[in-house]
Scaffold this active site. Structure first.
Site, PDB file in Angstrom:
ATOM      1  CG  HIS A   1      -1.905  -1.143   1.206  1.00  0.00           C
ATOM      2  ND1 HIS A   1      -2.726  -1.448   2.264  1.00  0.00           N
ATOM      3  CD2 HIS A   1      -2.176  -2.070   0.259  1.00  0.00           C
ATOM      4  CE1 HIS A   1      -3.455  -2.504   1.965  1.00  0.00           C
ATOM      5  NE2 HIS A   1      -3.132  -2.900   0.748  1.00  0.00           N
TER       6      HIS A   1
ATOM      7  CG  ASP B   1      -5.172  -5.418  -0.561  1.00  0.00           C
ATOM      8  OD1 ASP B   1      -5.783  -6.132  -1.357  1.00  0.00           O
ATOM      9  OD2 ASP B   1      -3.964  -5.118  -0.686  1.00  0.00           O
TER      10      ASP B   1
ATOM     11  CG  HIS C   1      -5.929  -6.489   5.730  1.00  0.00           C
ATOM     12  ND1 HIS C   1      -5.115  -5.471   5.315  1.00  0.00           N
ATOM     13  CD2 HIS C   1      -5.590  -7.568   4.979  1.00  0.00           C
ATOM     14  CE1 HIS C   1      -4.304  -5.911   4.363  1.00  0.00           C
ATOM     15  NE2 HIS C   1      -4.589  -7.179   4.141  1.00  0.00           N
TER      16      HIS C   1
HETATM   17 FE   LIG Z   1      -4.978  -3.372   6.155  1.00  0.00          FE
HETATM   18 FE   LIG Z   2      -3.054  -0.602   4.349  1.00  0.00          FE
END
Ligand SMILES: [Fe+2]
Ligand SMILES: [Fe+2]
Length: 325
Positions: A114, A196, A200
């Site tokens: 990221h 993403d 998570h």
């Molecule tokens: Fe994350």
């Molecule tokens: Fe992240």
């Protein structure tokens, strides 16, 4: 039994579950996207025209949006802080064999993309003072954070559940605004990152739900404690060269509120989402202390919802050293 011992027992139950579930929540490295999939290829003969197109896309981004994008990038780039904090959780198994440490390594590997992607985009976009952003990044990693979670796995899972939901919201909204202002590449990048973060968030929420199964009383007391202290953002110490600790974070947060990228209403929505997700309302046979915690939490959610509607975004504009011109 001492809390330390209890936590050890609960983590001995949760860790094999985490190990088994890693592949459900994380995408295999061989098939997941990489930053280079979304950026101009420097070895390609179309690089200069692709770079021009990237910079033209970034030209229309308003000041506040650029500020929020930079703040989000620096937050992602402080990954060493999060990885080291997560590996200090008490009561977990070994570095190689324990399910928790395997998760921390694999999650960090996903997260690393990221900051990498956003950082490269910002470097190429031609609108920022790269050195000033790099200084703030180095400061943030050096300063760390103070989340008041101790090294308690319960508080860590609560914090990460909250935070992954918050980053999902933030990246998703920056992506929508980028699209509105004509930067389709940035919009796509933020969308990929946001998805993403959704996975998570699902993972951490699931891990904490396993704790609730075996220790609902301890889980409720820990959640009350976290909400009383308030969930601070991971970049709360953000600063600029020559600035005081946390000052840049205040201005970054003000820009995010003005844009509606992350607001007090989002904080409440995340909190309510967690209360619902963990089905705290329907837990039975609780201790008196846990009953009191549950009452506090549901009252707090109602109180915060009333206040959030009345909070106005700060209007004070601020000139960051991160942005040219
Ligand atoms: Fe994350
Ligand atoms: Fe992240």
């Amino acid at each position: 039994m001492f809390i330390e011992e209890e936590r050890k027992e609960v983590m001995a139950y949760v860790e094999p579950i985490i190990r088994e579930k890693i592949d459900t929540f994380l995408t295999p490295i061989d098939t997941i996207w990489q930053p280079s999939d979304l950026l101009p290829d420097t070895s390609h003969d179309t690089f200069h025209s692709d770079l021009k197109e990237l910079q033209q896309g970034a030209e229309g981004l308003p000041y506040d949006l650029l500020v929020v994008l930079i703040g989000d990038t620096i937050t992602e780039e402080a990954l060493p802080t999060y990885s080291s904090w997560l590996s200090l959780v008490r009561g977990v198994g070994s570095y190689r064999e324990g399910g928790w440490m395997k998760w921390v390594r694999h999650w960090s590997a996903e997260e690393n993309r990221h900051g990498d992607l956003l950082n490269k985009y910002l470097y190429l976009c031609g609108r920022i003072n790269t050195r000033m952003v790099e200084v703030s990044t180095q400061y943030l990693i050096a300063d760390g954070f103070d989340l008041q979670t101790d090294h308690d796995p319960y508080r860590n899972f609560i914090y990460t559940s909250f935070q992954e939901l918050a980053t999902n919201i933030s990246h998703r909204r920056v992506g929508s605004l980028a699209k509105k202002h004509g930067d389709m590449r940035l919009s796509r990048m933020c969308g990929m990152i946001a998805s993403d973060e959704t996975r998570h968030a699902k993972a951490y929420k699931y891990f904490f739900s396993k704790i609730i199964e075996v220790d609902p009383n301890g889980a409720l007391v820990a959640l009350e404690d976290m909400m009383r202290k308030k969930i601070v953002m991971p970049a709360h110490f953000l600063r600029e060269l020559g600035g005081t600790t946390g000052k840049a974070f205040e201005h970054f947060s003000a820009a995010a509120q003005r844009l509606g990228v992350y607001t007090a209403a989002d904080y409440v929505a995340i909190f309510k989402d967690l209360l619902k997700e963990w089905r705290l309302e329907s837990l039975k046979h609780l201790s008196d202390e846990a009953e009191r915690s549950r009452d506090y939490l549901f009252n707090l959610a109602d109180r915060l919802a009333k206040v959030a509607d009345r909070i106005k975004a700060p209007s004070l504009e601020y000139q960051f050293s991160w942005i040219n011109g």
